[in-house]
Motif scaffolding. Structure first.
Motif, mmCIF file in Angstrom:
data_model
loop_
_atom_site.group_PDB
_atom_site.id
_atom_site.type_symbol
_atom_site.label_atom_id
_atom_site.label_comp_id
_atom_site.label_asym_id
_atom_site.label_seq_id
_atom_site.Cartn_x
_atom_site.Cartn_y
_atom_site.Cartn_z
ATOM 1 N N VAL A 262 -74.372 65.665 14.198
ATOM 2 C CA VAL A 262 -74.892 66.255 15.436
ATOM 3 C C VAL A 262 -75.771 67.455 15.095
ATOM 4 C CG1 VAL A 262 -74.263 67.468 17.556
ATOM 5 C CG2 VAL A 262 -72.954 65.465 16.819
ATOM 6 N N VAL A 263 -76.909 67.528 15.770
ATOM 7 C CA VAL A 263 -77.872 68.591 15.499
ATOM 8 C C VAL A 263 -78.074 69.498 16.705
ATOM 9 C CG1 VAL A 263 -80.267 69.109 14.887
ATOM 10 C CG2 VAL A 263 -79.091 67.172 13.813
ATOM 11 N N ASN A 264 -78.317 68.900 17.878
ATOM 12 C CA ASN A 264 -78.779 69.694 19.007
ATOM 13 C C ASN A 264 -77.694 69.992 20.037
ATOM 14 O OD1 ASN A 264 -78.577 67.410 20.776
ATOM 15 N ND2 ASN A 264 -80.522 66.666 19.950
ATOM 16 N N LEU A 265 -78.029 70.840 20.994
ATOM 17 C CA LEU A 265 -77.098 71.314 22.011
ATOM 18 C C LEU A 265 -76.666 70.207 22.960
ATOM 19 C CD1 LEU A 265 -75.652 73.692 23.391
ATOM 20 C CD2 LEU A 265 -77.742 74.070 24.723
ATOM 21 N N ASP A 266 -77.602 69.380 23.403
ATOM 22 C CA ASP A 266 -77.274 68.353 24.392
ATOM 23 C C ASP A 266 -76.224 67.383 23.851
ATOM 24 O OD1 ASP A 266 -77.978 66.881 26.991
ATOM 25 O OD2 ASP A 266 -78.189 65.312 25.468
ATOM 26 N N THR A 267 -76.346 67.006 22.593
ATOM 27 C CA THR A 267 -75.412 66.045 22.017
ATOM 28 C C THR A 267 -74.003 66.614 21.929
ATOM 29 O OG1 THR A 267 -77.207 65.087 20.700
ATOM 30 C CG2 THR A 267 -74.963 64.528 20.061
ATOM 31 N N ILE A 268 -73.877 67.860 21.492
ATOM 32 C CA ILE A 268 -72.536 68.438 21.376
ATOM 33 C C ILE A 268 -71.938 68.684 22.756
ATOM 34 C CG2 ILE A 268 -73.295 70.870 21.255
ATOM 35 C CD1 ILE A 268 -71.073 71.282 19.194
ATOM 36 N N TYR A 269 -72.754 69.083 23.725
ATOM 37 C CA TYR A 269 -72.269 69.279 25.088
ATOM 38 C C TYR A 269 -71.762 67.954 25.658
ATOM 39 C CZ TYR A 269 -72.348 70.267 30.109
ATOM 40 O OH TYR A 269 -72.008 70.405 31.440
ATOM 41 N N THR A 270 -72.538 66.882 25.474
ATOM 42 C CA THR A 270 -72.156 65.564 25.981
ATOM 43 C C THR A 270 -70.905 65.049 25.284
ATOM 44 O OG1 THR A 270 -74.476 65.061 26.448
ATOM 45 C CG2 THR A 270 -72.943 63.204 26.347
ATOM 46 N N THR A 271 -70.802 65.277 23.982
ATOM 47 C CA THR A 271 -69.646 64.816 23.211
ATOM 48 C C THR A 271 -68.357 65.454 23.716
ATOM 49 O OG1 THR A 271 -71.024 64.481 21.243
ATOM 50 C CG2 THR A 271 -68.641 64.628 20.913
ATOM 51 N N ILE A 272 -68.391 66.753 23.960
ATOM 52 C CA ILE A 272 -67.190 67.433 24.448
ATOM 53 C C ILE A 272 -66.868 66.989 25.872
ATOM 54 C CG2 ILE A 272 -66.175 69.671 25.000
ATOM 55 C CD1 ILE A 272 -67.800 70.886 22.745
ATOM 56 N N GLN A 273 -67.895 66.812 26.699
ATOM 57 C CA GLN A 273 -67.676 66.348 28.070
ATOM 58 C C GLN A 273 -67.002 64.973 28.092
ATOM 59 O OE1 GLN A 273 -67.622 67.916 30.722
ATOM 60 N NE2 GLN A 273 -69.548 68.763 31.441
ATOM 61 N N GLU A 274 -67.399 64.093 27.192
ATOM 62 C CA GLU A 274 -66.783 62.770 27.110
ATOM 63 C C GLU A 274 -65.296 62.894 26.734
ATOM 64 O OE1 GLU A 274 -69.210 60.758 24.298
ATOM 65 O OE2 GLU A 274 -70.778 60.234 25.756
ATOM 66 N N GLN A 275 -64.984 63.838 25.834
ATOM 67 C CA GLN A 275 -63.589 64.075 25.467
ATOM 68 C C GLN A 275 -62.784 64.560 26.672
ATOM 69 O OE1 GLN A 275 -61.498 64.039 22.538
ATOM 70 N NE2 GLN A 275 -63.017 62.527 21.928
ATOM 71 N N ILE A 276 -63.391 65.438 27.462
ATOM 72 C CA ILE A 276 -62.724 65.963 28.649
ATOM 73 C C ILE A 276 -62.418 64.836 29.628
ATOM 74 C CG2 ILE A 276 -63.050 67.414 30.695
ATOM 75 C CD1 ILE A 276 -64.629 69.339 28.922
ATOM 76 N N LEU A 277 -63.408 63.987 29.885
ATOM 77 C CA LEU A 277 -63.207 62.884 30.829
ATOM 78 C C LEU A 277 -62.124 61.933 30.357
ATOM 79 C CD1 LEU A 277 -66.914 62.068 31.826
ATOM 80 C CD2 LEU A 277 -65.144 63.122 33.261
ATOM 81 N N SER A 278 -62.044 61.713 29.047
ATOM 82 C CA SER A 278 -61.030 60.792 28.510
ATOM 83 C C SER A 278 -59.615 61.352 28.636
ATOM 84 C CB SER A 278 -61.320 60.476 27.043
ATOM 85 O OG SER A 278 -61.084 61.608 26.210
ATOM 86 N N LYS A 279 -59.499 62.668 28.810
ATOM 87 C CA LYS A 279 -58.193 63.307 28.886
ATOM 88 C C LYS A 279 -57.674 63.424 30.318
ATOM 89 C CE LYS A 279 -57.287 64.452 24.550
ATOM 90 N NZ LYS A 279 -56.008 64.118 23.879
ATOM 91 N N LYS A 280 -58.541 63.277 31.299
ATOM 92 C CA LYS A 280 -58.123 63.485 32.687
ATOM 93 C C LYS A 280 -57.108 62.435 33.118
ATOM 94 C CE LYS A 280 -60.798 65.019 35.849
ATOM 95 N NZ LYS A 280 -61.869 65.249 36.849
ATOM 96 N N ASN A 281 -56.126 62.862 33.929
ATOM 97 C CA ASN A 281 -55.091 61.962 34.420
ATOM 98 C C ASN A 281 -54.594 62.482 35.767
ATOM 99 O OD1 ASN A 281 -52.262 63.430 33.999
ATOM 100 N ND2 ASN A 281 -53.629 64.005 32.311
ATOM 101 N N THR A 282 -53.669 61.779 36.358
ATOM 102 C CA THR A 282 -53.160 62.154 37.683
ATOM 103 C C THR A 282 -51.688 62.569 37.640
ATOM 104 O OG1 THR A 282 -52.651 59.825 38.153
ATOM 105 C CG2 THR A 282 -54.797 60.661 38.875
ATOM 106 N N GLU A 283 -51.235 63.022 36.459
ATOM 107 C CA GLU A 283 -49.849 63.468 36.321
ATOM 108 C C GLU A 283 -49.741 64.956 36.001
ATOM 109 O OE1 GLU A 283 -47.778 61.072 33.533
ATOM 110 O OE2 GLU A 283 -48.119 59.190 34.627
ATOM 111 N N TYR A 284 -50.716 65.496 35.301
ATOM 112 C CA TYR A 284 -50.690 66.902 34.934
ATOM 113 C C TYR A 284 -52.112 67.356 34.584
ATOM 114 C CZ TYR A 284 -50.602 64.555 30.395
ATOM 115 O OH TYR A 284 -50.885 63.726 29.343
ATOM 116 N N SER A 285 -52.327 68.668 34.639
ATOM 117 C CA SER A 285 -53.598 69.256 34.233
ATOM 118 C C SER A 285 -53.528 69.645 32.762
ATOM 119 C CB SER A 285 -53.916 70.475 35.091
ATOM 120 O OG SER A 285 -54.064 70.116 36.453
ATOM 121 N N LEU A 286 -54.677 69.966 32.183
ATOM 122 C CA LEU A 286 -54.740 70.262 30.756
ATOM 123 C C LEU A 286 -55.504 71.550 30.477
ATOM 124 C CD1 LEU A 286 -55.460 66.763 29.173
ATOM 125 C CD2 LEU A 286 -53.602 68.284 28.514
#
Length: 413
Positions: A262-286
């Motif tokens: 990874v080189v640029n800002l957009d890629t790292i921002y998108t990568t972390i956002q994808e991790q966040i979305l994969s962690k979301k659930n309806t039982e508890y917050s994180l």
């Protein structure tokens, strides 16, 4: 057969110091979390129709327990009373029994153990006789071996349960070594189950008989990661079954994220956002801490924005919802910087500085000012060798990042 809930270290009304710089709805959620965890525990006890509940110390976060926390706890105990579920409770080092005139009385189904080990009896619906032995702290520091005063299993008991808020000797832990005991001492009592409290990490120290730390019901800081909850214990004449039930409204987690290539800002921002979305659930917050590794290709300008907290601020723009993911920290994985070319310019000075700062006395002198601030001292409660090494590693990594940035700026100029 006897079935009961074993829980400890509720820490109701915990202050969560240092976590107010966040949206109001997130702050309210984390402030309510210890209360919500207790309500969930009571829900489980009622749903399972247990014979009784054991709460083994540190029900409140301090001996100066708030009226709000006491009233909330009493209301939850009333819910259990209405279902004919007794509660056996000990007070620990955080909520030791002090000025009784400042305490709300509890419903009659709540049995509170006194200063010295004592035994209460319960006859279940199946006409089984249960003996429960425990004690409450009357001061913050108890170093006596209270286990010596616990009786051996009483012959007239079908099942004997021990409640002990204390420290298992030989266990690696940052918690205070209060009311110490050994596994051999516990086993010698020949009880059917040991309900422990004080250590916030869930641990089964022995299987037969079960000797169990359930951990706390709600993680309160970044050190208390993973699922938190209570134990549903079922004991018969031939076996024991222990089932974990989650009660935490919010979990703390750490993510190691490779950004290789990874080189640029957009890629790292998108990568972390994808991790966040994969962690979301309806039982508890994180609450999530992100550690970035394989960062060699990252533009220094992007690295600078991460160090200065700009990327974190962007990721913390979250919509109000019942179950959220809040990134509270982004950091770089520690790296070995001793062989970097720019450090070869002053190798002797670098090594001398490392040796000096790694010495406990010097480290404490350098960090004493942080511990003088009550607002953050709660988060810095330990300065043992592992904590010291972690801070030093972060400082070394910060030096690398800052020197690299300054060097790149000089080249551009």
């Amino acid at each position: 057969m006897v079935q009961f809930i074993h829980s400890a270290d509720l820490h109701l009304d915990s202050p969560f110091i240092g976590l107010k710089s966040m949206p109001e709805f997130i702050w309210q959620a984390i402030y309510r979390s210890t209360f919500d965890a207790l309500s969930k525990l009571v829900d489980i006890a009622i749903e399972k129709e247990v014979d009784f509940v054991c709460l083994v110390g540190d029900i409140y976060d301090s001996d100066d327990r708030s009226v709000k926390a006491q009233a909330f706890f009493r209301n939850e105990m009333e819910r259990l009373k209405n279902k004919n579920i007794p509660v056996y409770l000990t007070h620990g080092n955080h909520d030791y029994i002090g000025n009784q005139g400042l305490h709300l009385d509890m419903p009659e189904n709540v049995i509170i153990f006194g200063e010295n080990p004592e035994t209460y009896w319960l006859t279940t619906k199946q006409d089984e006789k249960i003996a429960l032995t425990g004690f409450s702290y009357t001061k913050r520091w108890i170093t006596e071996r209270k286990i010596s005063d616990f009786p051996k299993k009483l012959r007239q008991a079908d099942y004997h349960i021990g409640l002990l808020h204390g420290f298992s000797e030989g266990l690696e832990s940052e918690h205070g070594k209060y009311a110490p005991f050994t596994l051999m001492e516990l086993k010698s009592k020949q009880y059917n189950y040991w309900a422990l409290g004080h250590i916030h990490k869930r641990q089964h120290l022995n299987m037969h008989p079960p000797i169990v730390y359930p951990g706390n019901t709600q993680g309160r800081n970044s050190k208390e990661t993973g699922p938190k909850g209570c134990e549903l214990v079922t004991i018969t004449d031939t076996k024991e079954q222990i089932d974990f039930h989650s009660t935490a409204a919010i979990r703390w987690e750490k993510i190691n994220l490779s950004i290789k290539g990874v080189v640029n800002l957009d890629t790292i921002y998108t990568t972390i956002q994808e991790q966040i979305l994969s962690k979301k659930n309806t039982e508890y917050s994180l609450f999530i801490s992100v550690t970035l590794k394989d960062t060699e290709m990252l533009l220094e300008g992007v690295r600078k924005k991460i160090i200065q907290g700009e990327l974190l601020e962007a990721l913390q723009q979250v919509a109000k919802e019942d179950y959220f993911v809040w990134v509270y920290q982004i950091e770089f994985a520690t790296v070995n910087i001793e062989n970097e070319q720019y450090l070869q310019l002053f190798p002797e000075e670098w090594q001398k500085a490392l040796v000096e700062v790694e010495e406990e006395i010097n480290f404490n002198e350098l960090t004493n000012s942080f511990f003088d601030y009550t607002e953050i001292s709660y988060l810095l409660s330990s300065r043992d060798s592992s904590y010291r090494q972690k801070i030093i590693e972060r400082a070394k990594n910060q030096v690398k990042s800052l020197l690299t940035i300054e060097g790149s700026d000089e080249i551009e100029n």
